[in-house]
Motif scaffolding. Structure first.
Motif, PDB file in Angstrom:
ATOM      1  N   ILE A 162       0.858  -1.187   0.000  1.00  0.00           N
ATOM      2  CA  ILE A 162       0.000   0.000   0.000  1.00  0.00           C
ATOM      3  C   ILE A 162       0.892   1.232   0.000  1.00  0.00           C
ATOM      4  CG2 ILE A 162      -1.751   1.255   1.300  1.00  0.00           C
ATOM      5  CD1 ILE A 162      -2.435  -1.567   2.575  1.00  0.00           C
ATOM      6  N   PRO A 163       0.718   2.139  -0.968  1.00  0.00           N
ATOM      7  CA  PRO A 163       1.549   3.349  -1.005  1.00  0.00           C
ATOM      8  C   PRO A 163       1.308   4.202   0.240  1.00  0.00           C
ATOM      9  CG  PRO A 163      -0.281   3.524  -2.546  1.00  0.00           C
ATOM     10  CD  PRO A 163      -0.273   2.109  -2.065  1.00  0.00           C
ATOM     11  N   GLN A 164       2.376   4.725   0.812  1.00  0.00           N
ATOM     12  CA  GLN A 164       2.275   5.513   2.040  1.00  0.00           C
ATOM     13  C   GLN A 164       2.975   6.852   1.874  1.00  0.00           C
ATOM     14  OE1 GLN A 164       3.496   3.178   5.493  1.00  0.00           O
ATOM     15  NE2 GLN A 164       2.932   1.290   4.449  1.00  0.00           N
ATOM     16  N   GLN A 165       2.468   7.845   2.565  1.00  0.00           N
ATOM     17  CA  GLN A 165       3.030   9.179   2.505  1.00  0.00           C
ATOM     18  C   GLN A 165       3.632   9.632   3.842  1.00  0.00           C
ATOM     19  OE1 GLN A 165       3.111  10.669  -0.460  1.00  0.00           O
ATOM     20  NE2 GLN A 165       1.953   8.958  -1.332  1.00  0.00           N
ATOM     21  N   GLY A 166       3.248   8.977   4.918  1.00  0.00           N
ATOM     22  CA  GLY A 166       3.672   9.412   6.243  1.00  0.00           C
ATOM     23  C   GLY A 166       4.991   8.812   6.690  1.00  0.00           C
ATOM     24  N   ILE A 167       5.336   9.073   7.946  1.00  0.00           N
ATOM     25  CA  ILE A 167       6.582   8.610   8.533  1.00  0.00           C
ATOM     26  C   ILE A 167       6.459   7.192   9.091  1.00  0.00           C
ATOM     27  CG2 ILE A 167       8.304   9.072  10.334  1.00  0.00           C
ATOM     28  CD1 ILE A 167       8.241  11.105   8.046  1.00  0.00           C
ATOM     29  N   ILE A 168       5.291   6.853   9.655  1.00  0.00           N
ATOM     30  CA  ILE A 168       5.094   5.541  10.248  1.00  0.00           C
ATOM     31  C   ILE A 168       5.264   4.463   9.180  1.00  0.00           C
ATOM     32  CG2 ILE A 168       3.523   4.069  11.553  1.00  0.00           C
ATOM     33  CD1 ILE A 168       4.518   6.557  13.028  1.00  0.00           C
ATOM     34  N   ARG A 169       5.986   3.399   9.531  1.00  0.00           N
ATOM     35  CA  ARG A 169       6.406   2.401   8.538  1.00  0.00           C
ATOM     36  C   ARG A 169       5.280   1.542   7.988  1.00  0.00           C
ATOM     37  NH1 ARG A 169       7.847  -2.884   9.215  1.00  0.00           N
ATOM     38  NH2 ARG A 169       9.163  -3.808   7.614  1.00  0.00           N
ATOM     39  N   SER A 170       4.301   1.199   8.826  1.00  0.00           N
ATOM     40  CA  SER A 170       3.295   0.255   8.352  1.00  0.00           C
ATOM     41  C   SER A 170       1.937   0.511   8.990  1.00  0.00           C
ATOM     42  CB  SER A 170       3.727  -1.180   8.663  1.00  0.00           C
ATOM     43  OG  SER A 170       3.844  -1.375  10.058  1.00  0.00           O
ATOM     44  N   LEU A 171       0.907  -0.031   8.349  1.00  0.00           N
ATOM     45  CA  LEU A 171      -0.452   0.069   8.852  1.00  0.00           C
ATOM     46  C   LEU A 171      -0.776  -1.129   9.741  1.00  0.00           C
ATOM     47  CD1 LEU A 171      -2.122   1.020   5.462  1.00  0.00           C
ATOM     48  CD2 LEU A 171      -2.138   2.479   7.488  1.00  0.00           C
ATOM     49  N   ASN A 172      -1.812  -0.993  10.551  1.00  0.00           N
ATOM     50  CA  ASN A 172      -2.344  -2.134  11.282  1.00  0.00           C
ATOM     51  C   ASN A 172      -2.764  -3.197  10.274  1.00  0.00           C
ATOM     52  OD1 ASN A 172      -5.194  -3.369  12.075  1.00  0.00           O
ATOM     53  ND2 ASN A 172      -3.991  -3.173  13.943  1.00  0.00           N
ATOM     54  N   VAL A 173      -2.554  -4.482  10.625  1.00  0.00           N
ATOM     55  CA  VAL A 173      -2.795  -5.560   9.668  1.00  0.00           C
ATOM     56  C   VAL A 173      -4.260  -5.643   9.243  1.00  0.00           C
ATOM     57  CG1 VAL A 173      -3.137  -7.336  11.428  1.00  0.00           C
ATOM     58  CG2 VAL A 173      -2.291  -7.986   9.156  1.00  0.00           C
ATOM     59  N   HIS A 174      -5.188  -5.319  10.136  1.00  0.00           N
ATOM     60  CA  HIS A 174      -6.592  -5.321   9.741  1.00  0.00           C
ATOM     61  C   HIS A 174      -6.866  -4.220   8.729  1.00  0.00           C
ATOM     62  CE1 HIS A 174     -10.936  -3.977  10.725  1.00  0.00           C
ATOM     63  NE2 HIS A 174     -10.937  -4.769   9.680  1.00  0.00           N
ATOM     64  N   VAL A 175      -6.271  -3.054   8.950  1.00  0.00           N
ATOM     65  CA  VAL A 175      -6.457  -1.945   8.009  1.00  0.00           C
ATOM     66  C   VAL A 175      -5.860  -2.304   6.651  1.00  0.00           C
ATOM     67  CG1 VAL A 175      -5.920   0.474   7.529  1.00  0.00           C
ATOM     68  CG2 VAL A 175      -6.503  -0.235   9.858  1.00  0.00           C
ATOM     69  N   SER A 176      -4.656  -2.870   6.656  1.00  0.00           N
ATOM     70  CA  SER A 176      -4.021  -3.278   5.401  1.00  0.00           C
ATOM     71  C   SER A 176      -4.888  -4.289   4.659  1.00  0.00           C
ATOM     72  CB  SER A 176      -2.646  -3.906   5.674  1.00  0.00           C
ATOM     73  OG  SER A 176      -1.767  -2.962   6.228  1.00  0.00           O
ATOM     74  N   GLY A 177      -5.376  -5.295   5.392  1.00  0.00           N
ATOM     75  CA  GLY A 177      -6.227  -6.305   4.774  1.00  0.00           C
ATOM     76  C   GLY A 177      -7.500  -5.700   4.220  1.00  0.00           C
ATOM     77  N   ALA A 178      -8.093  -4.782   4.974  1.00  0.00           N
ATOM     78  CA  ALA A 178      -9.342  -4.158   4.542  1.00  0.00           C
ATOM     79  C   ALA A 178      -9.152  -3.373   3.247  1.00  0.00           C
ATOM     80  CB  ALA A 178      -9.878  -3.243   5.639  1.00  0.00           C
ATOM     81  N   LEU A 179      -8.031  -2.678   3.123  1.00  0.00           N
ATOM     82  CA  LEU A 179      -7.775  -1.896   1.912  1.00  0.00           C
ATOM     83  C   LEU A 179      -7.652  -2.796   0.683  1.00  0.00           C
ATOM     84  CD1 LEU A 179      -5.256   0.760   3.288  1.00  0.00           C
ATOM     85  CD2 LEU A 179      -7.584   1.179   2.473  1.00  0.00           C
TER      86      LEU A 179
END
Length: 207
Positions: free
Chosen positions: A173-190
């Motif tokens: 998932i393309p990211q613009q912020g500083i935090i390295r990764s999303l929560n796994v549920h959020v990633s899966g949902a996307l």
């Protein structure tokens, strides 16, 4: 349960993988799961999705409960978990809001994932890992095959190296912020939503 049990799990063949689905609770290894899912979807008036979400590496009930809810809402054909005991957890149930009653759940232990992924490949599924690698495809540019299996990584360690080799493709998932990764549920949902969006567009074009 001792070390002998753990060694047995590691040597389990695909035919021994426990397959138990909610709500009809059939555990027959010879059952054609895809046909059962399609029949279930037809009876409920749901779309005939070919998306399998594999969350066997996830061990937090809150993430699993959220994924169960998201998978059911967007019509995934099944959610695969590492242990069906998670669905009895109150945190899981709080997040799932009864989605486990309408979504087929399949138990595949982490030690059985290699066999499971290989079996799904023989059934025509593309194995897609949600992972950041040097060769990952950008989610905004990836076209999901109709028969897609989405493998989600562990909350802290992601997808282990021994499973990366069994993936057909990695999508990030393309990211613009500083935090390295999303929560796994959020990633899966996307990714579940993007698969659903693409399939809806295809269905409209075919009409």
């Amino acid at each position: 349960i001792g070390s002998n049990s753990a060694e047995t799990d590691g040597q389990t063949e695909w035919t021994d993988v426990q397959k138990k689905m909610i709500p009809w609770k059939s555990s027959s290894p010879s059952l054609d799961l895809e046909m059962v899912f399609q029949d279930r979807a037809a009876k409920l008036g749901k779309s005939n999705s070919r998306l399998i979400v594999v969350a066997s590496l996830i061990d937090k009930p809150t993430n699993l409960g959220g994924l169960c809810r998201t998978s059911e809402i967007f019509g995934a054909s099944a959610l695969v978990v590492g242990n069906l005991h998670y669905i009895q957890d109150k945190q899981f149930q709080h997040l799932s809001v009864s989605a486990e009653q309408w979504l087929p759940l399949v138990e595949v232990k982490p030690s059985q994932l290699v066999d499971y992924l290989q079996q799904k490949k023989t059934e025509g599924y593309t194995i897609i890992g949600v992972e950041q690698t040097a060769k990952s495809f950008d989610l905004t540019e990836y076209c999901f095959p109709e028969k897609s299996l989405l493998l989600l990584g562990n909350e802290h360690e992601g997808i282990p190296a021994n499973l990366i080799h069994h993936l057909d493709v990695c999508v990030e998932i393309p990211q613009q912020g500083i935090i390295r990764s999303l929560n796994v549920h959020v990633s899966g949902a996307l990714l579940i939503w993007e698969y659903t969006r693409q399939q809806v567009i295809k269905q409209k074009q075919q009409k």
